[in-house]
Design an enzyme around this catalytic site. Structure first.
Site, PDB file in Angstrom:
ATOM      1  N   GLY A   1       0.845  -1.182   0.000  1.00  0.00           N
ATOM      2  CA  GLY A   1       0.000   0.000   0.000  1.00  0.00           C
ATOM      3  C   GLY A   1       0.878   1.228   0.000  1.00  0.00           C
ATOM      4  O   GLY A   1       2.036   1.175   0.414  1.00  0.00           O
TER       5      GLY A   1
ATOM      6  N   GLN B   1       3.419   9.814   0.792  1.00  0.00           N
ATOM      7  CA  GLN B   1       4.663   9.056   0.900  1.00  0.00           C
ATOM      8  C   GLN B   1       5.575   9.291  -0.298  1.00  0.00           C
ATOM      9  O   GLN B   1       6.766   8.949  -0.238  1.00  0.00           O
ATOM     10  CB  GLN B   1       4.383   7.564   1.054  1.00  0.00           C
ATOM     11  CG  GLN B   1       3.793   7.221   2.410  1.00  0.00           C
ATOM     12  CD  GLN B   1       3.607   5.738   2.549  1.00  0.00           C
ATOM     13  OE1 GLN B   1       2.589   5.192   2.138  1.00  0.00           O
ATOM     14  NE2 GLN B   1       4.612   5.077   3.115  1.00  0.00           N
TER      15      GLN B   1
ATOM     16  N   CYS C   1       6.423  -0.026   7.540  1.00  0.00           N
ATOM     17  CA  CYS C   1       6.033   1.092   6.686  1.00  0.00           C
ATOM     18  C   CYS C   1       7.204   1.457   5.780  1.00  0.00           C
ATOM     19  O   CYS C   1       8.348   1.503   6.237  1.00  0.00           O
ATOM     20  CB  CYS C   1       5.646   2.283   7.559  1.00  0.00           C
ATOM     21  SG  CYS C   1       5.132   3.746   6.643  1.00  0.00           S
ATOM     22  N   LEU C   2       6.895   1.734   4.533  1.00  0.00           N
ATOM     23  CA  LEU C   2       7.935   2.142   3.591  1.00  0.00           C
ATOM     24  C   LEU C   2       8.590   3.456   4.016  1.00  0.00           C
ATOM     25  O   LEU C   2       9.723   3.723   3.649  1.00  0.00           O
ATOM     26  CB  LEU C   2       7.342   2.289   2.185  1.00  0.00           C
ATOM     27  CG  LEU C   2       6.778   1.009   1.563  1.00  0.00           C
ATOM     28  CD1 LEU C   2       6.103   1.309   0.235  1.00  0.00           C
ATOM     29  CD2 LEU C   2       7.867  -0.037   1.402  1.00  0.00           C
TER      30      LEU C   2
ATOM     31  N   HIS D   1      -3.910   1.667   7.787  1.00  0.00           N
ATOM     32  CA  HIS D   1      -2.553   2.221   7.736  1.00  0.00           C
ATOM     33  C   HIS D   1      -2.480   3.376   6.733  1.00  0.00           C
ATOM     34  O   HIS D   1      -1.957   4.451   7.044  1.00  0.00           O
ATOM     35  CB  HIS D   1      -1.590   1.090   7.352  1.00  0.00           C
ATOM     36  CG  HIS D   1      -0.154   1.482   7.269  1.00  0.00           C
ATOM     37  ND1 HIS D   1       0.766   1.110   8.219  1.00  0.00           N
ATOM     38  CD2 HIS D   1       0.532   2.186   6.334  1.00  0.00           C
ATOM     39  CE1 HIS D   1       1.962   1.581   7.871  1.00  0.00           C
ATOM     40  NE2 HIS D   1       1.844   2.238   6.732  1.00  0.00           N
ATOM     41  N   GLU D   2      -3.004   3.153   5.524  1.00  0.00           N
ATOM     42  CA  GLU D   2      -2.920   4.186   4.486  1.00  0.00           C
ATOM     43  C   GLU D   2      -3.801   5.381   4.812  1.00  0.00           C
ATOM     44  O   GLU D   2      -3.428   6.531   4.545  1.00  0.00           O
ATOM     45  CB  GLU D   2      -3.261   3.605   3.110  1.00  0.00           C
ATOM     46  CG  GLU D   2      -2.369   2.461   2.664  1.00  0.00           C
ATOM     47  CD  GLU D   2      -0.876   2.717   2.773  1.00  0.00           C
ATOM     48  OE1 GLU D   2      -0.430   3.877   2.666  1.00  0.00           O
ATOM     49  OE2 GLU D   2      -0.125   1.741   2.992  1.00  0.00           O
TER      50      GLU D   2
ATOM     51  N   HIS E   1      -1.974   7.568   7.129  1.00  0.00           N
ATOM     52  CA  HIS E   1      -1.010   8.427   6.420  1.00  0.00           C
ATOM     53  C   HIS E   1      -1.678   9.713   5.952  1.00  0.00           C
ATOM     54  O   HIS E   1      -1.107  10.804   6.091  1.00  0.00           O
ATOM     55  CB  HIS E   1      -0.431   7.709   5.190  1.00  0.00           C
ATOM     56  CG  HIS E   1       0.775   6.893   5.468  1.00  0.00           C
ATOM     57  ND1 HIS E   1       1.945   7.414   5.966  1.00  0.00           N
ATOM     58  CD2 HIS E   1       1.002   5.562   5.305  1.00  0.00           C
ATOM     59  CE1 HIS E   1       2.844   6.455   6.095  1.00  0.00           C
ATOM     60  NE2 HIS E   1       2.286   5.314   5.713  1.00  0.00           N
TER      61      HIS E   1
END
Length: 181
Positions: free
Chosen positions: A52, A57, A103-104, A145-146, A149
């Site tokens: 995702g 990001q 997380c990226l 999660h997204e 963000h």
């Protein structure tokens, strides 16, 4: 979405970048520019081996995320949600799924985090048509999660203070090591 184009891989922003720590603006135009952003987001997510990715990001402060991940039955779901509104089960109907999360934007770090095992995201596709995504398992975690963000929160913001501090120290140590350069 035109799947013939591949999109451009953009760098992933990391914890500490201001774009990750403030709420994103709603999308107001459903046009070619949004299509290109979505393509770039998928390209960037796949290049980083994620499941995702939120627009901020990659440095774009708009309320849009992409995903490609499995549900609790290991069935993969792929899509885009623009201007998502997250709906969670009522408190009495929630089951908390406690799993490792990463997380990226905080590369190399993971932590156990409890989240409801089901979630629904209502929003729009890149053409402005309404979409509803019902998630279980990893897909439910991804939707939460997204959406976090897009609100300017990282998963580490949900951790107890002591665990968050340790994770950030580990991240900084790993990022400054000669092997990370």
């Amino acid at each position: 979405m035109d799947v013939r184009r591949r999109g451009t891989v953009r760098p992933i922003r990391h914890v500490g970048d201001p774009v990750l720590h403030r709420p994103c603006a709603p999308v107001t135009r459903y046009d070619e520019e949004l299509d290109e952003l979505v393509e770039d987001m998928f390209a960037s997510m796949y290049a980083a081996e994620g499941v995702g990715l939120a627009a901020n990001q990659i440095g774009v402060s708009l309320r849009v995320f992409v995903y490609d991940c499995p549900d609790e039955n290991d069935e993969f779901h792929k899509g885009v949600v623009v201007n998502p509104v997250l709906v969670m089960p009522a408190v009495g109907e929630r089951r908390i799924d406690t799993h490792d999360e990463g997380c990226l934007s905080v590369p190399g770090q993971r932590a156990v985090l409890g989240r409801p095992d089901r979630a629904t995201a209502h929003g729009f596709d890149p053409t402005g048509n309404p979409v509803t995504v019902k998630g279980t398992g990893l897909l439910a975690r991804c939707l939460q999660h997204e959406t976090d963000h897009l609100e300017g929160r990282l998963y580490i913001d949900r951790l107890p203070g002591k665990r968050r501090k340790q994770l950030l120290e580990d991240y900084r140590r790993a990022a400054s090591s000669p092997a990370a350069r």
